[in-house]
Enzyme design. Structure first.
Site, PDB file in Angstrom:
ATOM      1  CD  GLU A  12    -100.613  39.259 -55.247  1.00 14.09           C
ATOM      2  OE1 GLU A  12    -101.689  39.122 -54.623  1.00 14.09           O
ATOM      3  OE2 GLU A  12    -100.106  38.318 -55.893  1.00 14.09           O
TER       4      GLU A  12
ATOM      5  CG  HIS B 129    -105.677  38.967 -55.761  1.00 13.16           C
ATOM      6  ND1 HIS B 129    -106.688  38.287 -56.407  1.00 13.16           N
ATOM      7  CD2 HIS B 129    -104.509  38.438 -56.237  1.00 13.16           C
ATOM      8  CE1 HIS B 129    -106.165  37.392 -57.239  1.00 13.16           C
ATOM      9  NE2 HIS B 129    -104.846  37.472 -57.162  1.00 13.16           N
TER      10      HIS B 129
END
Length: 418
Positions: A19, A22
């Site tokens: 994550e 991202h």
């Protein structure tokens, strides 16, 4: 207890790194990242820094970065809504109070006539006290306040949908990319700690009392042939010996340029119900920085190929769904690995990181690969797919993935009690 700690560390690290990729590339592209979450379900911890809410959630089945514009905005204001407005020193709206307006006595209560928080950043409204019509500019960092919780508005240029196909593609691909990079870093680190195995059949150590010691093999010897058959790699050597327990072998070695032939009989050894031969030698490891760094990349590549082949076998039916493992199965396997030592645990973590990267790149709805597929269609068509249609596809895909997760977890639990 060690397994619990190891599993939490491993799961948290893999999801965090994924994550984080991202998040970093969302911010680099100017997207508003509303939330960075590890886990799903109810929040058990939250912390806000700048624009982003960082949360840890109850269910350890993944994570997400919620970027403005990927999903419909949480708060939608329409004509006729009564809202409260608070202003900054420049006369711009910096707070929009959606409900509980009595908790904000300094706010101006208005009725919305028209509101544009995407492009023009204006509010056309009626002042309920004077019944006058006003148009107010809205600050780019204004806050919605609903149920006393603050949420940043997202001007269009901060939304996912406003970015180019390449920017969106990089942001989506960054998660799996970080998993591959983590594996490379782990393998390089392990290489510096314990060295990297050489491809050639070079002997790195001799066990006491073994057939190899009896035959006076020494560290540094390289096996070049056995019984006249060429041996090119360590695996060639190992497999040849394993298949011939208690058989006398004529082993030719290269010792500092001299070829020497030894007669050696591998001792029989039973492993997992199968009898194999072994000589009692250990593989040679090297520690040169260049070899270690190269090993980090080649090891990641080799494992990637193996996992892709396994996925292909699942698709073609050569492997059944029973071969899949969910959180329970991974926990059980982690328990076994933890017992064998820390370096093996780090190797296991690196392999799972590669696995997570590959699975996320599959062209399935709700996964990064499915989103990349829609971004590719956008690049080909020159315009994005209808967001509502794409949202429906991802929702169905997510529901099917959750169903698959339930089936796999049930299989894991059954295996534990078999």
């Amino acid at each position: 207890m060690n397994t619990v700690i190891a599993f939490i560390f491993m799961f948290g690290l893999l999801v965090f790194i994924h994550e984080l990729g991202h998040l970093i590339f969302a911010k680099r592209a100017g997207m508003l990242a509303r939330e960075f979450a590890i886990g799903f379900g109810p929040k058990i911890f939250s912390y806000r820094k700048d624009e982003t809410l960082y949360t840890v959630r109850l269910l350890p089945i993944g994570g997400y970065v919620r970027v403005a514009g990927e999903d419909p905005e949480i708060i939608e204001l329409k004509p006729g809504h009564h809202i409260g407005l608070e202003f900054n020193d420049y006369g711009e709206v910096d707070k929009i109070i959606v409900n509980n307006k009595s908790n904000y006595p300094n706010s101006k209560i208005v009725e919305v006539e028209e509101i544009d928080l995407d492009h023009n950043l204006t509010v056309d409204c009626y002042d309920l006290d004077s019944d006058e019509r006003h148009q107010f500019d809205v600050n780019r960092k204004a806050l919605f306040i609903m149920d006393d919780k603050e949420t940043l508005i997202a001007p269009y240029d901060r939304q996912f949908s406003s970015k180019t196909a390449s920017q969106k593609g990089i942001q989506v691909f960054a998660g799996p990319m970080m998993n591959f990079l983590l594996a490379i870093v782990f393998f390089i680190g392990l290489g510096f700690v314990q060295g990297v195995p050489v491809d050639e059949a070079k002997i790195g150590g001799i066990q006491e009392g073994s057939p190899a010691e009896d035959a006076e093999l020494i560290e540094g010897d390289e096996v070049v042939s056995i019984d006249g058959e060429n041996i090119d790699t360590w695996m060639d050597f190992v497999l040849y010996v394993q298949e011939r327990p208690d058989e006398q072998l004529e082993v030719t070695i290269d010792r500092e340029g001299d070829l020497i032939t030894k007669s050696i009989t591998p001792e029989a050894f039973t492993e997992q119900g199968e009898t194999i031969g072994r000589l009692g030698v250990m593989r040679m490891f090297e520690e040169s920085p260049g070899d270690v760094i190269l090993h980090g990349f080649t090891q990641t590549y080799d494992i990637t190929v193996l996992i892709i082949e396994a996925v292909g076998q699942l698709v073609t039916g050569q492997l059944s769904i029973d071969a899949l493992a969910g959180p329970v199965g991974i926990y059980s396997a982690t328990d076994d690995v933890v017992q064998t030592g820390f370096t093996n645990f780090l190797t296991w973590t690196a392999m799972l990181s590669i696995n997570l990267g590959i699975i996320n790149l599959l062209p399935l709805p709700a996964l990064d690969g499915g989103r990349l597929m829609f971004i590719g269609l956008e690049a080909i068509r020159g315009k994005p797919v209808d967001p509502q249609k794409e949202g429906v596809v991802h929702f169905i895909g997510f529901a099917l993935l959750m169903l698959l997760m339930i089936v796999v977890t049930w299989n894991d639990i059954e295996r534990l009690f078999m």
